[in-house]
Design a protein around this motif. Sequence first.
Motif, PDB file in Angstrom:
ATOM      1  N   THR A  70       9.435  -7.558   4.043  1.00 15.74           N
ATOM      2  CA  THR A  70       8.747  -6.349   3.584  1.00 15.74           C
ATOM      3  C   THR A  70       7.239  -6.570   3.676  1.00 15.74           C
ATOM      4  O   THR A  70       6.742  -7.655   3.416  1.00 15.74           O
ATOM      5  N   LEU A  71       6.533  -5.521   4.046  1.00 14.56           N
ATOM      6  CA  LEU A  71       5.079  -5.614   4.156  1.00 14.56           C
ATOM      7  C   LEU A  71       4.430  -5.767   2.774  1.00 14.56           C
ATOM      8  O   LEU A  71       4.937  -5.231   1.783  1.00 14.56           O
ATOM      9  N   PRO A  72       3.302  -6.478   2.714  1.00 14.72           N
ATOM     10  CA  PRO A  72       2.629  -6.659   1.422  1.00 14.72           C
ATOM     11  C   PRO A  72       2.180  -5.340   0.791  1.00 14.72           C
ATOM     12  O   PRO A  72       2.150  -5.213  -0.432  1.00 14.72           O
ATOM     13  N   VAL A  73       1.859  -4.346   1.603  1.00 19.63           N
ATOM     14  CA  VAL A  73       1.410  -3.076   1.054  1.00 19.63           C
ATOM     15  C   VAL A  73       2.529  -2.384   0.276  1.00 19.63           C
ATOM     16  O   VAL A  73       2.268  -1.689  -0.713  1.00 19.63           O
ATOM     17  N   HIS A  74       3.769  -2.606   0.677  1.00 25.59           N
ATOM     18  CA  HIS A  74       4.891  -2.035  -0.070  1.00 25.59           C
ATOM     19  C   HIS A  74       5.074  -2.743  -1.409  1.00 25.59           C
ATOM     20  O   HIS A  74       5.379  -2.095  -2.414  1.00 25.59           O
ATOM     21  N   TYR A  75       4.902  -4.042  -1.414  1.00 21.01           N
ATOM     22  CA  TYR A  75       4.935  -4.781  -2.683  1.00 21.01           C
ATOM     23  C   TYR A  75       3.810  -4.313  -3.601  1.00 21.01           C
ATOM     24  O   TYR A  75       4.011  -4.123  -4.799  1.00 21.01           O
ATOM     25  N   LEU A  76       2.622  -4.139  -3.033  1.00 25.80           N
ATOM     26  CA  LEU A  76       1.480  -3.692  -3.822  1.00 25.80           C
ATOM     27  C   LEU A  76       1.721  -2.298  -4.401  1.00 25.80           C
ATOM     28  O   LEU A  76       1.402  -2.037  -5.562  1.00 25.80           O
ATOM     29  N   THR A  77       2.303  -1.424  -3.619  1.00 27.50           N
ATOM     30  CA  THR A  77       2.618  -0.079  -4.099  1.00 27.50           C
ATOM     31  C   THR A  77       3.591  -0.133  -5.263  1.00 27.50           C
ATOM     32  O   THR A  77       3.391   0.515  -6.299  1.00 27.50           O
ATOM     33  N   PHE A  78       4.645  -0.924  -5.120  1.00 25.49           N
ATOM     34  CA  PHE A  78       5.626  -1.056  -6.192  1.00 25.49           C
ATOM     35  C   PHE A  78       4.992  -1.636  -7.450  1.00 25.49           C
ATOM     36  O   PHE A  78       5.220  -1.140  -8.552  1.00 25.49           O
ATOM     37  N   LEU A  79       4.185  -2.678  -7.303  1.00 29.38           N
ATOM     38  CA  LEU A  79       3.566  -3.324  -8.467  1.00 29.38           C
ATOM     39  C   LEU A  79       2.586  -2.391  -9.175  1.00 29.38           C
ATOM     40  O   LEU A  79       2.521  -2.375 -10.407  1.00 29.38           O
ATOM     41  N   THR A  80       1.849  -1.604  -8.415  1.00 25.32           N
ATOM     42  CA  THR A  80       0.912  -0.654  -9.013  1.00 25.32           C
ATOM     43  C   THR A  80       1.655   0.421  -9.794  1.00 25.32           C
ATOM     44  O   THR A  80       1.298   0.736 -10.940  1.00 25.32           O
ATOM     45  N   ILE A  81       2.692   0.968  -9.203  1.00 25.39           N
ATOM     46  CA  ILE A  81       3.486   1.994  -9.888  1.00 25.39           C
ATOM     47  C   ILE A  81       4.161   1.405 -11.121  1.00 25.39           C
ATOM     48  O   ILE A  81       4.186   2.037 -12.188  1.00 25.39           O
ATOM     49  N   PHE A  82       4.685   0.197 -11.008  1.00 26.58           N
ATOM     50  CA  PHE A  82       5.348  -0.451 -12.140  1.00 26.58           C
ATOM     51  C   PHE A  82       4.358  -0.707 -13.276  1.00 26.58           C
ATOM     52  O   PHE A  82       4.685  -0.530 -14.450  1.00 26.58           O
TER      53      PHE A  82
END
Length: 101
Positions: free
Chosen positions: A36-48
């Motif tokens: 998975t791309l880091p930007v997807h992880y970042l999106t999930f972490l920000t929303i969480f």
Amino acid sequence: MKKSHVFISVMFLIATALGIFAQDIAYFLHNHFPCTLPVHYLTFLTIFSIILYLFSLLFIITLIIKNKIDKEKAYLYLFMMVVSMLLTSTWSLFVLSMWWG
């Protein structure tokens, strides 16, 4: 009573840490799970992080309504939570918008 204070504090600390260090955590997760791309992880972490802040606020408001927390402590919690949430979420959304381009 003490369990609720601990619960609020833990959610507050986790949300703040995720909001501030989401970029580093995204890189860490990408190094260990490269599918998975880091930007997807970042999106999930920000929303969480934002969701944790909102749940904390909702929990404090619920305790205020049920009169299970002192008004002075409740206002202090609310003030700290709102200020921290605004600053951290603004930073997280700024970083996220820079990553998405």
